[in-house]
Every structure is written in C-alpha cells, then in structure tokens.
Design a protein around this motif. Sequence first.
Motif, PDB file in Angstrom:
ATOM      1  N   THR A   1       2.403  -4.262   3.685  1.00 46.47           N
ATOM      2  CA  THR A   1       3.302  -3.127   3.857  1.00 46.47           C
ATOM      3  C   THR A   1       2.547  -1.839   3.569  1.00 46.47           C
ATOM      4  O   THR A   1       1.924  -1.701   2.515  1.00 46.47           O
ATOM      5  N   ILE A   2       2.603  -0.890   4.517  1.00 47.28           N
ATOM      6  CA  ILE A   2       2.004   0.433   4.351  1.00 47.28           C
ATOM      7  C   ILE A   2       3.150   1.429   4.249  1.00 47.28           C
ATOM      8  O   ILE A   2       3.936   1.585   5.181  1.00 47.28           O
TER       9      ILE A   2
ATOM     10  N   PRO B   1       1.498 -12.296  13.752  1.00 48.71           N
ATOM     11  CA  PRO B   1       2.607 -12.518  14.704  1.00 48.71           C
ATOM     12  C   PRO B   1       3.426 -11.274  15.015  1.00 48.71           C
ATOM     13  O   PRO B   1       3.875 -11.095  16.136  1.00 48.71           O
ATOM     14  N   THR B   2       3.622 -10.375  14.014  1.00 47.88           N
ATOM     15  CA  THR B   2       4.510  -9.239  14.212  1.00 47.88           C
ATOM     16  C   THR B   2       3.975  -8.016  13.470  1.00 47.88           C
ATOM     17  O   THR B   2       3.512  -8.131  12.333  1.00 47.88           O
ATOM     18  N   ILE B   3       4.076  -6.852  14.132  1.00 54.61           N
ATOM     19  CA  ILE B   3       3.766  -5.572  13.499  1.00 54.61           C
ATOM     20  C   ILE B   3       4.974  -4.662  13.697  1.00 54.61           C
ATOM     21  O   ILE B   3       5.431  -4.454  14.817  1.00 54.61           O
ATOM     22  N   SER B   4       5.497  -4.134  12.589  1.00 49.47           N
ATOM     23  CA  SER B   4       6.684  -3.276  12.626  1.00 49.47           C
ATOM     24  C   SER B   4       6.286  -1.847  12.265  1.00 49.47           C
ATOM     25  O   SER B   4       5.594  -1.618  11.270  1.00 49.47           O
ATOM     26  N   ILE B   5       6.742  -0.879  13.067  1.00 45.36           N
ATOM     27  CA  ILE B   5       6.447   0.538  12.848  1.00 45.36           C
ATOM     28  C   ILE B   5       7.776   1.271  12.742  1.00 45.36           C
ATOM     29  O   ILE B   5       8.581   1.238  13.666  1.00 45.36           O
ATOM     30  N   ASN B   6       8.004   1.952  11.621  1.00 45.82           N
ATOM     31  CA  ASN B   6       9.279   2.608  11.384  1.00 45.82           C
ATOM     32  C   ASN B   6       9.048   3.984  10.761  1.00 45.82           C
ATOM     33  O   ASN B   6       8.324   4.106   9.777  1.00 45.82           O
TER      34      ASN B   6
ATOM     35  N   VAL C   1       0.134 -14.154   8.115  1.00 40.74           N
ATOM     36  CA  VAL C   1       1.032 -15.192   8.638  1.00 40.74           C
ATOM     37  C   VAL C   1       2.450 -14.674   8.806  1.00 40.74           C
ATOM     38  O   VAL C   1       3.259 -15.294   9.497  1.00 40.74           O
ATOM     39  N   GLY C   2       2.790 -13.537   8.178  1.00 39.79           N
ATOM     40  CA  GLY C   2       4.138 -12.991   8.270  1.00 39.79           C
ATOM     41  C   GLY C   2       4.207 -11.758   9.141  1.00 39.79           C
ATOM     42  O   GLY C   2       4.190 -11.831  10.363  1.00 39.79           O
ATOM     43  N   ILE C   3       4.273 -10.590   8.496  1.00 38.74           N
ATOM     44  CA  ILE C   3       4.478  -9.336   9.212  1.00 38.74           C
ATOM     45  C   ILE C   3       3.654  -8.231   8.569  1.00 38.74           C
ATOM     46  O   ILE C   3       3.392  -8.250   7.359  1.00 38.74           O
ATOM     47  N   VAL C   4       3.262  -7.267   9.380  1.00 41.39           N
ATOM     48  CA  VAL C   4       2.624  -6.037   8.903  1.00 41.39           C
ATOM     49  C   VAL C   4       3.595  -4.896   9.180  1.00 41.39           C
ATOM     50  O   VAL C   4       3.987  -4.669  10.326  1.00 41.39           O
ATOM     51  N   GLU C   5       4.003  -4.182   8.124  1.00 38.70           N
ATOM     52  CA  GLU C   5       4.982  -3.107   8.245  1.00 38.70           C
ATOM     53  C   GLU C   5       4.333  -1.757   7.947  1.00 38.70           C
ATOM     54  O   GLU C   5       3.568  -1.631   6.982  1.00 38.70           O
ATOM     55  N   VAL C   6       4.683  -0.757   8.749  1.00 41.64           N
ATOM     56  CA  VAL C   6       4.250   0.623   8.532  1.00 41.64           C
ATOM     57  C   VAL C   6       5.516   1.466   8.423  1.00 41.64           C
ATOM     58  O   VAL C   6       6.309   1.528   9.366  1.00 41.64           O
TER      59      VAL C   6
ATOM     60  N   ILE D   1       0.865  -1.184   0.000  1.00 40.11           N
ATOM     61  CA  ILE D   1       0.000   0.000   0.000  1.00 40.11           C
ATOM     62  C   ILE D   1       0.897   1.227   0.000  1.00 40.11           C
ATOM     63  O   ILE D   1       1.691   1.420   0.918  1.00 40.11           O
ATOM     64  N   PHE D   2       0.762   2.079  -1.029  1.00 41.24           N
ATOM     65  CA  PHE D   2       1.690   3.195  -1.206  1.00 41.24           C
ATOM     66  C   PHE D   2       0.919   4.487  -1.484  1.00 41.24           C
ATOM     67  O   PHE D   2       0.049   4.543  -2.356  1.00 41.24           O
TER      68      PHE D   2
END
Length: 326
Positions: free
Chosen positions: A223-224, A258-263, A238-243, A205-206
């Motif tokens: 991916t956001i 399982p995992t949410i990453s915020i950067n 099943v993997g990761i959600v990235e922001v 998502i961009f």
Amino acid sequence: SPKPGPYVKEMNDAATFYTNRVLKDYKNSDTRHVDWVKSYLNIWSELQAYIKEHHTTGLTWSKTGPVASSMSMRSVLTSGSCPSPPPPPPGPPPIFDTETVKDEGTASRSALFAQLNQGEAITKGLRHVSDDQKTHKNPSLRAQGPAVRSPTKSHTPSPTSPKNSPQQSHAPVLELEGKKWRVEYQEDKNDLVINNTELKQVAYIFKCNKSTLQIKGKINSITIDNCKKFGLVFDNVVGIVEVINSRDIQIQVMGKVPTISINKTEGCHIYLSEESLDCEIVSAKSSEMNILIPQDGDYKEFPVPEQFKTAWDGSKLVTEPAEIVG
C-alpha cells in the motif's frame, strides 16, 4: 502450546487488518486515532519483548529461590516488610454546570422568538438614516474607512478558529512490525531496500517523498499512501498493490501481480513485466495514469481512460471510455 511469545505475535498480526483501516481513515483527519493505534500495537510489542526476556516458555517457579509456605507468608505479613499500598485513585472529573448553560441558551432563544413575533412592529425600533449619513451618497464617508466596532463588546477570537501550526517533523521509519513492513517519512532516499520477505508479510508506505524502494522476494500486498514523487520496484505480490492519495508515482513490476488499484492519485506510471501482462488495473478519482507494456526490448506507453460516456440502451446503462475530440 503455542508458546506465549509467538501467541502474542499472532494476536498482534490479527489486529493489523483493522488497525490499518483506522490509520487509512484517520491519517489526515484525527491524529488521536492514529496515536491510539500506535499505543495499542506497542502494548503487544512490549509484551512480546518482556516474554522473550523473562518467560520464554511460560511462567515457571524459581528452582533456587525460597520455598513458599503458609508460615513464611505469615512471617512476612507480621514483620511489616510488605510493600506500601498503591496511592488512592484520582478523584472524579470536574462537573460542568450544564444547567446554567442550558438556561442561558433557553433565555436567549426566548428573547429572539419574542422579537420575531412582533410582526410588522419589529421595524419600529429602527433608526432613520438621513441622506448626509449614507455612504453611497457621500464619497467622503467612504474614504474614512469602515466603522469602528463598539468598545463595549469584546471581539476575542474563537478558541476553535484554525491556526497555522508549524509542520511537525517525523523521524524516517523502515522496520518490520509483526508481519507489516513500515516505510514512513522517507525523504530523498533512493537506496531503500527490503530483503528477506515472507509470503504473509505486507508493506505499508506512508508519506515518502522523492524516494525509491525496492522489495525483493514474494510479499502479500503493498500500500502506497500519501506519497509524492515515489518509485517502487518489487518482484512478486500475491494480493494487491494499492496507491492512495498520492502524486507522481512510478511502479515497476519485475515478476507477477494480479491487481493494481489506483485511487485519488495524480500521475501514476506502471511498468509491467512479461509475466504480469494479465494484471487488472482498477482506478477511481485519478488522472494521468499510464501503463507501459514491454515490446521489442522497450516499453510502449498506453494511457488509462479518465473520461467515460454512459448511455441507456433500453434495459441497462452502458459505460465506455470517451475520446476527447479536439
């Protein structure tokens, strides 16, 4: 085996991991890399469409066409009906006179070092300024404004100086490209939905602003990137959600993740479900992050620490969240 169409699709999917890294690194710095990635992926998409139309099961001989033989080929060559040869290749690129530029730069540097080597004699070429010509002693000279530049020197702007180019408008995108769902440039859309998802698919998502997207089913990762005031609702990842590089993001988990990453994000609210309470939140260079936990039919908000305190305990560094005392 495998058939050519699915094989080309597998090659396209295999390249997606690396092309996504190129898009992530150069999305806002160099559009040439972005255009190259899009053109490269378009080659596989067009090839797959061509195969589906003409060679679904591979290259085949025509059953109804003429029989190829050495005599028929000789007759074609002697009749002069063969297609015209392709045009000649373009000439070599222009040769830049780098030697002239190098000589000019060497001469200017030599003149500069010659002046510096004069030592104290370098000040002999300076002109003495009398008191009536000094602006700090004559207010009338300051009122006349800055000195006019010499007309003998040209002061054209540098061709590399940045200019305020008009912002380009992009068409909104919501499509499945291989195994990647592309959601790009959506504005004020609150009814975006992705159905019929598969476990191997990913969503990218961009630059979506003031919009909401719902992803149903189970998907590999989300991916956001560069979004503002964007809402995401999904079932299972099943993997990761990235922001990344975003602002004012709201995420609601209906199932498990399982995992949410915020950067590099300002403002991120994450609504967890009962099934996703074991989710790990990884954050870096971000602020205004809140995790909302379901309790008694409602959500209770918990802030994610943004400030940390590190101390040496004699053998290693120990880091823990720091509370700001007002």
